[in-house]
Write an enzyme that holds these catalytic residues in place. Structure first.
Site, mmCIF file in Angstrom:
data_model
loop_
_atom_site.group_PDB
_atom_site.id
_atom_site.type_symbol
_atom_site.label_atom_id
_atom_site.label_comp_id
_atom_site.label_asym_id
_atom_site.label_seq_id
_atom_site.Cartn_x
_atom_site.Cartn_y
_atom_site.Cartn_z
ATOM 1 N N ASP A 173 52.119 37.682 -34.695
ATOM 2 C CA ASP A 173 53.564 37.840 -34.536
ATOM 3 C C ASP A 173 54.003 37.998 -33.083
ATOM 4 O OD1 ASP A 173 52.561 40.360 -34.033
ATOM 5 O OD2 ASP A 173 54.064 41.415 -35.197
ATOM 6 N N TYR A 267 50.360 40.817 -23.289
ATOM 7 C CA TYR A 267 49.082 41.517 -23.399
ATOM 8 C C TYR A 267 48.168 41.262 -22.207
ATOM 9 C CZ TYR A 267 49.723 43.169 -28.201
ATOM 10 O OH TYR A 267 50.156 43.831 -29.321
#
Length: 461
Positions: A173, A267
């Site tokens: 997601d 990330y």
């Protein structure tokens, strides 16, 4: 599957805080993806029951024709299902907290999917995901498993090697959430965007963001991110709104500075700025604690409120529109729509200058036979080096799980950009082994005991 078919699905991880929102999202999309049956499956009977009892009340009021059950029995759960939506968390929040706090004790990145925490989580998850695949193949061999359990790259690599013929698609997601932010930045809807992207899960870059007419928005978004990160004036999803996530979205401007040509996945901060991450982490209160004090309490108190009242009039679960990508994926398979989506697939030439057997995250065309990755050509040296390094980390993790090999897992941690040395990697690993004895396979040591040079020994040389 014909256009008039009604579907039976099982949600694996029925006690998850995301389950109720996904069920509400399924009801919202009932016209394009009608359900005849919905099952919840979890190994934690008590946790699942709270969520399930509240959902049962919601369904009785909103969609009484759907046959709804919940169970801890695999045969009951996986018999006669068309799709399995999998969002399991092996070890629960108790072990997520250990994944985050043990590395931080060693002044190393503590995060649930990246670095040593992600490796620990992967070692717990591989066996559980393989077990789900085996249940599906035994009880509903035509069922597709749509997996969005973390850590997705390690799980995908394990599935590629251990169950290569499984009907499983791995999706995340995070790109969906970031693309929602991109669309808000340029004043479009997420469905208006057509992107090019390459990388691995939680580890990639957007190289193009166009609208349906072919207009390129990458430069405009890039200029915005250079000043604001992915922070937007209006929050565009409910998943990534906590304070820690706001800091992560802001940090994207520093990720962009490393290579200003492409838009980074947020990330990447754990790999490019691990020292910053550790310095701004509280080793006594991590993301796991934030979730437990926030989303966890909110969802379970809402469920209990519905159960106590016997009606959702006291406050229905919110629709998790952020999770509509799961329905998009299911519809693409069910109705052969050839939807374009970012998925985690075997490379096989999609990225020309990395190994074919690396599990990459790239745009794919999805139909009844699964996913066909779109070629992204050759990638620059910097990104290629980053991907090859991370891919070898994850392959070593899967090797270690398969072979029950301590040495291979130590090597995986040593190779990770989130750890500074082999010595620190070993110290972190030994603590993670102690915490995960209930979950990991027992790791075999080499017959020769490992001796490391101590700090005192170095000072004497």
């Amino acid at each position: 599957m014909n256009q008039n078919k009604q579907f039976s699905i099982v949600i694996a991880g029925g006690g998850s805080t995301y389950t109720a929102g996904i069920v509400m999202m399924l009801l919202e999309n009932a016209e394009r993806f009608p359900l005849r049956a919905l099952k919840l499956y979890d190994i934690d009977e008590e946790r699942q029951a709270t969520i399930a009892e509240a959902i049962a009340i919601e369904l009785k009021e909103k969609a009484p024709a759907i046959d709804f059950t919940w169970t801890t029995d695999p045969q009951t759960a996986f018999t006669d299902v068309d799709f399995c939506f999998a969002h399991i968390r092996s070890g629960g929040y108790k072990m997520r907290e250990q994944d985050e706090k043990i590395p931080l004790k060693h002044h190393v990145v503590g995060q649930e999917t990246c670095g040593p925490g992600g490796i620990a989580y992967g070692m717990r998850s591989i066996g559980d995901i393989i077990e789900l695949i085996d249940f599906i193949e035994k009880y509903s061999p035509d069922c597709w498993m749509l997996n969005y359990s973390n850590p997705a790259s390690i799980v995908a690599e394990a599935c590629r090697r251990l169950r290569p013929d499984a009907k499983i698609l791995n999706i995340c997601d995070m790109p969906v959430g970031t693309q929602r932010r991109m669309s808000q930045i340029i004043g479009l809807q997420p469905k208006d965007l057509e992107v090019r992207y390459f990388g691995m899960n939680h580890f990639g870059w957007w190289t193009s963001v166009k609208d349906k007419a072919g207009n390129e928005y990458l430069p405009q978004i890039r200029d915005y991110v250079a000043h604001h990160g992915y922070l937007t004036q209006i929050e565009v999803d409910t998943q990534h709104m906590d304070a820690s996530w706001q800091a992560t979205h802001k940090k994207a401007q520093d990720l962009l500075a490393v290579d200003p040509h492409y838009l980074p996945n947020t990330y990447l901060k754990y790999y490019l700025y691990p020292d910053y991450v550790v310095a701004h982490s509280d080793p006594d209160y991590t993301r796991a604690n934030e979730v437990e004090d926030g989303r966890e309490k909110c969802v379970f108190s809402a469920a209990q409120k519905i159960i106590d009242a016997g009606t959702s009039d006291v406050g229905s679960f919110p629709i998790d529109s952020h999770a509509s990508f799961i329905v998009d994926l299911a519809c693409a398979i069910a109705f052969n729509t050839h939807e374009r989506m970012l998925l985690i697939v075997e490379n096989n030439g999609a990225v020309a200058n990395i190994d074919d057997n690396i599990m990459v995250e790239v745009p794919c065309i999805v139909g009844k036979d699964g996913a066909e990755p779109l070629t992204q050509g050759k990638i620059p040296m910097f990104q290629r080096g980053m991907i090859l390094n991370q891919a070898m980390v994850e392959k070593l993790v899967v090797d270690a799980w398969i072979n029950h090999d301590y040495q291979e897992l130590w090597q995986a941690l040593t190779l990770s950009k989130t750890l500074p040395s082999a010595q620190v990697a070993k110290e972190v690993l030994d603590d993670l082994i102690e915490a995960n004895r209930e979950y990991w396979p027992e790791l075999k040591h080499d017959e020769h005991e490992v001796h490391l040079i101590s700090e005192s020994a170095v000072s004497e040389i």
